[in-house]
Enzyme design. Structure first.
Site, mmCIF file in Angstrom:
data_model
loop_
_atom_site.group_PDB
_atom_site.id
_atom_site.type_symbol
_atom_site.label_atom_id
_atom_site.label_comp_id
_atom_site.label_asym_id
_atom_site.label_seq_id
_atom_site.Cartn_x
_atom_site.Cartn_y
_atom_site.Cartn_z
ATOM 1 N N HIS A 195 13.652 -63.756 -36.836
ATOM 2 C CA HIS A 195 13.303 -62.846 -37.923
ATOM 3 C C HIS A 195 14.355 -61.503 -37.737
ATOM 4 C CE1 HIS A 195 10.671 -64.767 -40.562
ATOM 5 N NE2 HIS A 195 10.358 -65.405 -39.343
ATOM 6 N N HIS A 242 14.881 -70.888 -35.596
ATOM 7 C CA HIS A 242 13.636 -70.621 -36.255
ATOM 8 C C HIS A 242 12.684 -71.914 -36.359
ATOM 9 C CE1 HIS A 242 11.695 -69.718 -39.911
ATOM 10 N NE2 HIS A 242 11.139 -68.776 -39.403
ATOM 11 N N HIS A 279 9.208 -66.004 -31.868
ATOM 12 C CA HIS A 279 9.458 -66.111 -33.327
ATOM 13 C C HIS A 279 10.030 -64.852 -34.035
ATOM 14 C CE1 HIS A 279 7.129 -67.225 -37.382
ATOM 15 N NE2 HIS A 279 8.624 -67.282 -37.651
ATOM 16 N N ILE A 315 10.718 -68.067 -44.018
ATOM 17 C CA ILE A 315 9.302 -67.906 -44.102
ATOM 18 C C ILE A 315 8.861 -67.660 -42.668
ATOM 19 C CG2 ILE A 315 8.820 -70.497 -43.391
ATOM 20 C CD1 ILE A 315 6.860 -68.271 -45.901
ATOM 21 N N ASN A 350 8.852 -72.118 -35.463
ATOM 22 C CA ASN A 350 7.966 -71.793 -36.581
ATOM 23 C C ASN A 350 7.235 -72.894 -37.210
ATOM 24 O OD1 ASN A 350 7.541 -69.640 -39.187
ATOM 25 N ND2 ASN A 350 8.287 -71.658 -40.044
#
Length: 870
Positions: free
Chosen positions: A531, A717, A526, A870, A721
């Site tokens: 990110h 993602h 993740h 997010i 997520n």
């Protein structure tokens, strides 16, 4: 002179046709970030009445500026009309459309850009400018898609310039805007800007991860700088320019915990809707502030769940607040928006959570072996499992440093559970698989286990059965040798059992494996691999690709909100003593461990087909659209993912082929070459010498690169997520911490395990306070914003003026709609047992949601947002 102009002889100037150009300017006055500035609207009105207004100058595409022949001539200033009566004095953010009228000379041609100057007191958000029915050409509207905050003019060193929605390669740029294009990029690089960056600065630059620790608080709060060294390589983050700490000049000082005003370029910040959602949902990620308060509210055994009923009570009834004094105390230390979300609407219950999907059908199905294995293919971390190609499993750790780390699993342990197959037969038939967290964890175990955590490095072997499901065969739990890491590992092997203490031991073995997988998921699958790795692409794109560059227009939607959410993560989640360190087993070594995994990160391997080949779960197949064939036919992440990957690849191919007719067009694109060089040497600078980087000399390399970027930012993602709360919202299913080792026969813990399996299980995994923290943060991380823009959608229909790319984008949307139908069909097909499993959760994490424009948001468990937001 013989060739005297007839107009000169007659002393008459050539006639030019004057015209009035009507336009519409859409702005938004406020953002919820500004809710304390109650006087802003009033002051802006006063400025307006005093003649200090908002002006726009169109820039000619045909006539040069007499003062600078490299630029287009400026038209007369035009002003936003009726500001005083149209803008409301309100803390809410609302769009307002203003009329604007330009005096224009037809000989100046269609404007290619405009300059805007804000002479008001405060900033506003400029969404778009549209010139209606512009004479000449096709006579249609000219669109300027702006989406930018405009601060008072004195904040800027140069004019704010916006270009029309035409896309140009550098070599194709009209000569009168070429210099403007280059100057805008220089402004965004901010090479002359020193010191701490302010909110109105528009600077994209790189920094190391030197802002995680707080060395001024003491050694326990210090953390190593990640990035810039062979020992701790890392992707770069966005620069803030804050001062260094007093104790360590290499570390950057941090803001106060509840100060969320962390610098990112203002246009990278959340929209007013997103920030509103963040206040309502996400601010409770700062709940480490509340740990002492929560502790005082927990009854019975402090920091322990006494039974699974206590855990279920978090969703059925939550924790009752003791009295009004406690409520008042909480309100004193946290923002009202955060308090409102924590207490919810009734004001009586604290930290009440929605029921996770994994519990909706059954409160025990999560404990089955089938579900434990299925989640490796369709859960929240379906990107690690690989095919076992040699037995017993081997380690790649340096034997000189770590000794013998090869597996101790032998065929006699697993063959009794292999449905009559031998190990050799299973290998030959591609039926043995492994969830291997051994090598990633072993180098850190000694230090991790010096904290309150007591965990193992795990290997889990599985058999692919005839019905397509996976069957766990054995779990290996390994620790470093007591006489030192160089002596190798000490391992114990556990095999499936159902009844008695052996069944309880097996449940614990699965929990230890799940702890490993949970930590690896959060830190690597993740955080690191979506990110962190995508942020350098955002910075490099804004520094080297003009907004009129076609590749910028292609990639920009996939960068939305990422720098902002990453900055907030560094502030409250991945920092020293932050939520992640408090809730995930590597504790203070978490980010350092992610740095060690980054050493083996390969950009080109992030392409889904190549990832599947590398993990051995697929083989090459030139006949398929994706070029691969799955060896596990019912692998929901891979099946849906390959369809998404192919759709993205087709869209990117059609788009890039419109602007790049051949390889030479890529080679001579100065902005693309600068972008790619900077991305490698600066953004991912610690890996700049790797041989696997594409050379960016062909159109195919550009297409593959852009496809990988979009895949990482959107589908990858989404897959890792938005399944967090559905599966890990019930932490016993995905524990993040183990607090004691496997009980040994003859010990008090072993007797407890025999007498009360549930109590022993709960005493081993994540404790009560960390569970509250963990559930709180993953609920937030699993939320879709109400302003979500999904794959196949754009925030403006006028994002480009080129018809062919617009038509290709429509085809992309249609292909995603077909994929939605395919996913629904597969989820309803009873042959595919892994798509729902014993817990009956349909696999929708890669359901694009392209057809959804309701903007409802929340815990939907489906939808692929365009970006890591997010």
């Amino acid at each position: 002179m013989i060739h005297t102009d007839i107009a000169e002889i007659l002393c008459v100037k050539p006639k030019t046709k004057k015209m009035k150009i009507e336009g519409e300017v859409v702005v938004m006055k406020k953002n919820l970030l500004d809710f304390k500035d109650a006087m802003a609207s009033l002051l802006d009105r006063i400025h307006e009445l005093l003649g200090r207004r908002v002006s726009l100058h169109l820039i000619s595409s045909l006539q040069p500026d007499p003062a600078n022949e490299k630029r287009g001539r400026l038209g007369k200033a035009a002003y936003l009309e009726n500001w005083v009566t149209k803008i409301k004095t309100s803390v809410t953010a609302e769009e307002t459309a203003f009329g604007v009228t330009f005096d224009w000379d037809e000989s100046m041609g269609p404007p290619a850009a405009f300059v805007i100057k804000n002479h008001h007191h405060s900033q506003f958000y400029l969404k778009s400018v549209t010139l209606r029915n512009f004479p000449g050409g096709e006579g249609g509207p000219i669109h300027f898609v702006c989406n930018s905050w405009i601060y008072p003019n004195h904040r800027y060193r140069s004019d704010r310039v916006f270009f029309s929605n035409k896309a140009y390669l550098p070599s194709k740029t009209p000569k009168l805007i070429k210099e403007l294009r280059e100057e805008e990029l220089k402004n965004l690089r901010g090479n002359e800007k020193g010191g701490e960056l302010k909110e109105w600065d528009r600077v994209y630059d790189y920094a190391y991860y030197n802002d995680l620790g707080a060395p001024d608080k003491g050694l326990d709060s210090a953390r190593p700088v990640l990035g810039g060294s062979p020992e701790f390589p890392y992707p770069r983050r966005g620069k803030t320019g804050r001062k260094p700490t007093k104790t360590d000049p290499k570390s950057e000082s941090r803001l106060a915990l509840l100060n969320l005003n962390i610098y990112v370029p203002r246009d990278e910040r959340f929209s007013h809707v997103k920030f509103s959602d963040f206040l309502a949902y996400a601010l409770k990620s700062v709940t480490q502030v509340l740990v002492p308060e929560i502790a005082s509210l927990c009854d019975k055994t402090i920091n322990e769940f006494d039974s699974f009923e206590d855990v279920f009570h978090l969703y059925d009834g939550s924790i009752k607040l003791a009295n009004g004094h406690t409520i008042a105390k909480l309100r004193d230390i946290i923002p009202w928006e955060m308090f409102r979300e924590l207490v919810r609407n009734d004001g009586e219950r604290f930290l009440k959570f929605p029921l996770p999907d994994v519990l909706k059908e059954s409160r025990s199905a999560w404990r089955t072996d089938e579900e434990f294995a299925r989640e490796m293919l369709a859960g929240l971390n379906p990107v690690v499992i690989s095919r076992l190609q040699e037995f017993p499993p081997k380690s790649n750790l340096d034997s000189a440093k770590y000794g013998n780390q090869h597996s101790s699993i032998r065929k006699e342990y697993i063959e009794p559970h292999m449905n009559g197959l031998s190990v050799q037969e299973a290998l030959e038939q591609n039926k043995l698989y492994i969830l291997d967290h051994h090598d990633a964890l072993m180098p850190y175990l000694t230090r991790i286990n010096s904290t309150n955590t007591k965990t193992y490095a795990t290997r889990t072997l599985l058999l692919l059965q005839e019905d397509g499901t996976l069957k766990p065969l054995a779990i290996e739990l390994s620790l470093p040798h007591a006489q030192g890491e160089s002596q190798g590992s000490v391992s114990k092997i556990f095999t499936p059992a159902v009844k008695g203490v052996e069944g309880s031991v097996w449940q614990l073995a699965k929990a230890y494996a799940a702890v490993n997988d949970s930590g690896y998921h959060q830190l690597i699958s993740h955080w690191l691999q979506t990110h962190a790795v995508i942020e350098p692409f955002i910075i490099a794109s804004n520094r080297q690709l003009s907004v009129v560059h076609p590749i910028y227009k292609l990639l920009h939607p996939h960068f939305r909100d990422t720098m902002n959410i990453n900055a907030l993560a560094r502030h409250v989640l991945i920092n020293s003593d932050g939520v992640l360190e408090r809730t995930v087993f590597p504790s203070k070594y978490a980010m350092e461990m992610s740095s060690s995994i980054y050493k083996s990160w390969v950009f080109t391997d992030q392409a889904l087909p190549k990832d599947l080949l590398k993990r051995g779960v697929a083989v090459e197949d030139p006949r398929s659209d994706s070029g691969v064939k799955l060896l596990i036919e019912d692998y929901p992440f891979a099946v849906d993912g390959l369809e998404i990957w192919s759709a993205i690849k087709t869209w990117v191919t059609e788009y890039c082929s419109f602007y790049y007719k051949n390889d030479k067009t890529v080679q001579t694109d100065t902005e693309i070459q600068s972008w790619w060089t900077e991305l490698r040497t600066e953004g991912h600078g610690d890996k700049q010498h790797e041989s696997w980087w594409p050379l960016m000399q062909t159109r195919d390399e550009l297409i593959e690169t852009c496809t990988i970027i979009i895949w990482i930012a959107s589908a990858l993602h989404a897959a890792v997520n938005f399944g967090q709360y559905p599966y890990a919202g019930f932490l016993p299913n995905r524990p993040t911490v183990s607090r004691r080792f496997m009980p040994e026969p003859g010990t008090e813990e072993y007797s407890e395990l025999a007498e009360n399996e549930d109590v022993a299980f709960l005493k081993t995994i994540t404790p009560q306070l960390q569970t509250l923290l963990g559930i709180s943060i993953i609920e937030i991380l699993s939320m879709h914003s109400t302003d979500e823009i999904y794959l196949g959608q754009r925030d403006s229909p006028n994002w480009t003026a080129d018809d062919e790319p617009l038509e290709a984008f429509k085809r992309f949307g249609k292909s995603l709609e077909l994929i939605e139908n395919n996913i629904i069909r597969r989820n309803n097909d009873k042959r595919f047992k892994n798509r729902t499993g014993p817990v009956n959760i349909p696999y929708t994490l890669l359901y694009p949601n392209t057809t959804d424009y309701t903007r409802e948001g929340g815990l939907t468990g489906k939808g692929i947002p365009n970006s890591v937001s997010i």
